[in-house]
Design an enzyme around this catalytic site. Structure first.
Site, PDB file in Angstrom:
ATOM      1  N   SER A   1       0.814  -1.215   0.000  1.00 13.94           N
ATOM      2  CA  SER A   1       0.000   0.000   0.000  1.00 13.94           C
ATOM      3  C   SER A   1       0.849   1.267   0.000  1.00 13.94           C
ATOM      4  CB  SER A   1      -0.966   0.005   1.196  1.00 13.94           C
ATOM      5  OG  SER A   1      -0.260  -0.151   2.407  1.00 13.94           O
TER       6      SER A   1
ATOM      7  N   LYS B   1       8.689   0.886   8.052  1.00 14.40           N
ATOM      8  CA  LYS B   1       8.664   1.140   9.493  1.00 14.40           C
ATOM      9  C   LYS B   1       8.703  -0.203  10.223  1.00 14.40           C
ATOM     10  CE  LYS B   1       5.952   5.375   8.880  1.00 14.40           C
ATOM     11  NZ  LYS B   1       4.702   6.084   9.176  1.00 14.40           N
TER      12      LYS B   1
ATOM     13  N   VAL C   1       0.669  -6.719   6.083  1.00 14.25           N
ATOM     14  CA  VAL C   1       1.600  -6.793   7.203  1.00 14.25           C
ATOM     15  C   VAL C   1       1.246  -5.742   8.249  1.00 14.25           C
ATOM     16  CG1 VAL C   1       4.006  -6.557   7.908  1.00 14.25           C
ATOM     17  CG2 VAL C   1       3.451  -7.655   5.734  1.00 14.25           C
TER      18      VAL C   1
ATOM     19  N   ARG D   1      -3.491  -0.227  10.044  1.00 10.96           N
ATOM     20  CA  ARG D   1      -3.505  -1.691  10.101  1.00 10.96           C
ATOM     21  C   ARG D   1      -3.292  -2.202  11.517  1.00 10.96           C
ATOM     22  NH1 ARG D   1       0.768  -2.660   5.339  1.00 10.96           N
ATOM     23  NH2 ARG D   1       1.391  -0.613   6.036  1.00 10.96           N
ATOM     24  N   ASN D   2      -2.376  -1.581  12.249  1.00 15.98           N
ATOM     25  CA  ASN D   2      -2.091  -2.021  13.607  1.00 15.98           C
ATOM     26  C   ASN D   2      -3.264  -1.737  14.544  1.00 15.98           C
ATOM     27  OD1 ASN D   2       0.952  -2.877  13.553  1.00 15.98           O
ATOM     28  ND2 ASN D   2       0.835  -1.003  12.356  1.00 15.98           N
TER      29      ASN D   2
ATOM     30  N   LYS E   1       5.741   3.254  17.165  1.00 11.18           N
ATOM     31  CA  LYS E   1       4.349   3.696  17.288  1.00 11.18           C
ATOM     32  C   LYS E   1       3.352   2.612  16.904  1.00 11.18           C
ATOM     33  CE  LYS E   1       3.854   4.104  12.715  1.00 11.18           C
ATOM     34  NZ  LYS E   1       2.805   3.553  11.837  1.00 11.18           N
TER      35      LYS E   1
ATOM     36  N   GLY F   1       6.504   9.304   9.055  1.00  9.78           N
ATOM     37  CA  GLY F   1       5.584  10.339   9.525  1.00  9.78           C
ATOM     38  C   GLY F   1       4.159   9.827   9.564  1.00  9.78           C
TER      39      GLY F   1
ATOM     40  N   ASP G   1       2.913  10.795  14.029  1.00 11.16           N
ATOM     41  CA  ASP G   1       2.633   9.441  13.561  1.00 11.16           C
ATOM     42  C   ASP G   1       1.884   8.643  14.625  1.00 11.16           C
ATOM     43  OD1 ASP G   1       2.622   7.344  11.812  1.00 11.16           O
ATOM     44  OD2 ASP G   1       4.773   6.953  11.883  1.00 11.16           O
TER      45      ASP G   1
ATOM     46  N   ARG H   1       7.552  -8.519  -6.597  1.00 10.06           N
ATOM     47  CA  ARG H   1       7.849  -9.909  -6.930  1.00 10.06           C
ATOM     48  C   ARG H   1       6.759 -10.554  -7.783  1.00 10.06           C
ATOM     49  NH1 ARG H   1      11.999 -12.306  -4.162  1.00 10.06           N
ATOM     50  NH2 ARG H   1      12.675 -11.388  -2.186  1.00 10.06           N
TER      51      ARG H   1
END
Length: 355
Positions: A26, A121, A292, A268-269, A204, A149, A257, A47
């Site tokens: 993304s 990150k 991920v 996502r987290n 973060k 950021g 961030d 890939r």
């Protein structure tokens, strides 16, 4: 003002550069879109041959950015050597788990003095290495930078106002990134603290999972503010012990961030934490996300490192107990609330006491 999906310059105001973006996720897609709309030729490596074929024929990366068209001069490819060989500047958006392997495998393709900027990150498991450190070890002849950021990829591709930080010791690397990426909706600020900027971006993600948990439990806005600010104190305390500048955490790469990832369901987290808070198994939550969530990997590494160097990180320890130790969320939160009430802003406390 240029059209929403049109080029960002008229071709003679800004020189066209050949750039490479490595990684078709993304954020790699978002940066490809910014660079191409700014008038540059983007060699976009991934890939997956099917992904390359789709972007080549439809200009859309449907797995990561469905419905988002990549306009401008975008050249998708599975040939990393070709992408790097033709590029003046390389942006690397490869997940942390595969980062070193890909760079090492293709280290001979990078040229002396070539600018290579990490967009990832995360932290490598062995040796607690950041991505910039991997680049320095694998391609030391290149000039290294880090971009980090409050940058949700979904908002960047919609051309929502966004700011980021380019960190590099070489001023030419900082200026180059600003020139390539800066436009009417994407502003690039500079910093020399590579380690602090990069570590802030990795840490973060842990607190975004915590925030997702608290949101799922409807803990309230006061609790959310407490968790974010205590998270900031915790991550900066840890990073400073490793050599980062504490003031870096007051900027976009730190508190900026942290805020966006701890308050947005686009993170996502945050979404993984929210799913676990609603009773979902961690593995199922990650699988459902389909991308991920770096915080899951980072959590284990930071817990081990903080214990090894003796840094107090109760939120990290508590989240680890929830995700991997079968501790109840409420029990961990109660233990946090019963902990010693220490200083609020520790980096100014000694000066305050001495007055």
């Amino acid at each position: 003002m240029p059209e929403k999906n049109g080029p960002q310059n008229n071709g003679d105001a800004v020189p066209v550069h050949d750039v490479a973006v490595l990684g078709g996720g993304s954020f790699g897609t978002a940066m490809t879109k910014v660079l191409a709309e700014n008038g540059h030729r983007v060699h976009f490596w991934m890939r997956d041959a099917a992904q390359v074929e789709e972007i080549d024929t439809t200009s859309i990366n449907s797995r990561y950015m469905p419905g988002v068209k990549l306009s401008g001069d975008v050249l998708p490819t599975t040939d990393l050597a070709e992408a790097v060989g033709k590029a003046e500047i390389v942006f690397v958006a490869i997940p942390s788990k595969a980062f070193r392997a890909v760079i090492r495998e293709h280290s001979d393709e990078f040229r002396d003095g070539q600018i290579v900027i990490s967009l990832t990150k995360g932290i490598e498991e062995h040796g607690f290495k950041l991505m910039s450190e991997i680049l320095q070890e694998e391609i030391p002849r290149c000039r290294i930078g880090v971009l980090s950021g409050p940058n949700l990829a979904g908002e960047i591709v919609n051309r929502d106002l966004t700011a980021t930080v380019i960190a590099a010791k070489d001023p030419d690397v900082r200026r180059t990134a600003q020139d390539l990426l800066g436009c009417e909706y994407f502003r690039v600020y500079a910093n020399v603290d590579i380690y602090g900027v990069e570590l802030a971006g990795a840490l973060k993600n842990i607190y975004a999972i915590v925030a997702g948990l608290s949101s799922a439990l409807d803990m309230g806005e006061n609790a959310k503010a407490m968790l974010i600010t205590r998270g900031l104190a915790e991550m900066s305390r840890f990073a400073v012990s490793l050599g980062a500048n504490p003031m870096t955490f007051m900027g976009l790469a730190g508190v900026g961030d942290l805020i966006v990832t701890c308050t947005s369901s686009k993170s996502r987290n945050f979404r993984v934490g929210y799913a676990v808070g609603k009773g979902q198994n961690l593995d199922d939550a990650v699988a459902e996300l389909g991308q991920v969530a770096e915080g899951i990997y980072t959590l284990k590494l930071v817990k081990e490192k903080s214990e090894a160097i003796g840094i107090y990180m109760p939120l990290v320890r508590g989240l680890y107990e929830i995700l991997y130790g079968n501790a109840s969320i409420k029990a961990v939160i109660n233990s946090l609330m019963m902990a010693v009430q220490n200083s609020d802003v520790e980096f100014i406390l000694p000066r305050t006491i001495s007055q």
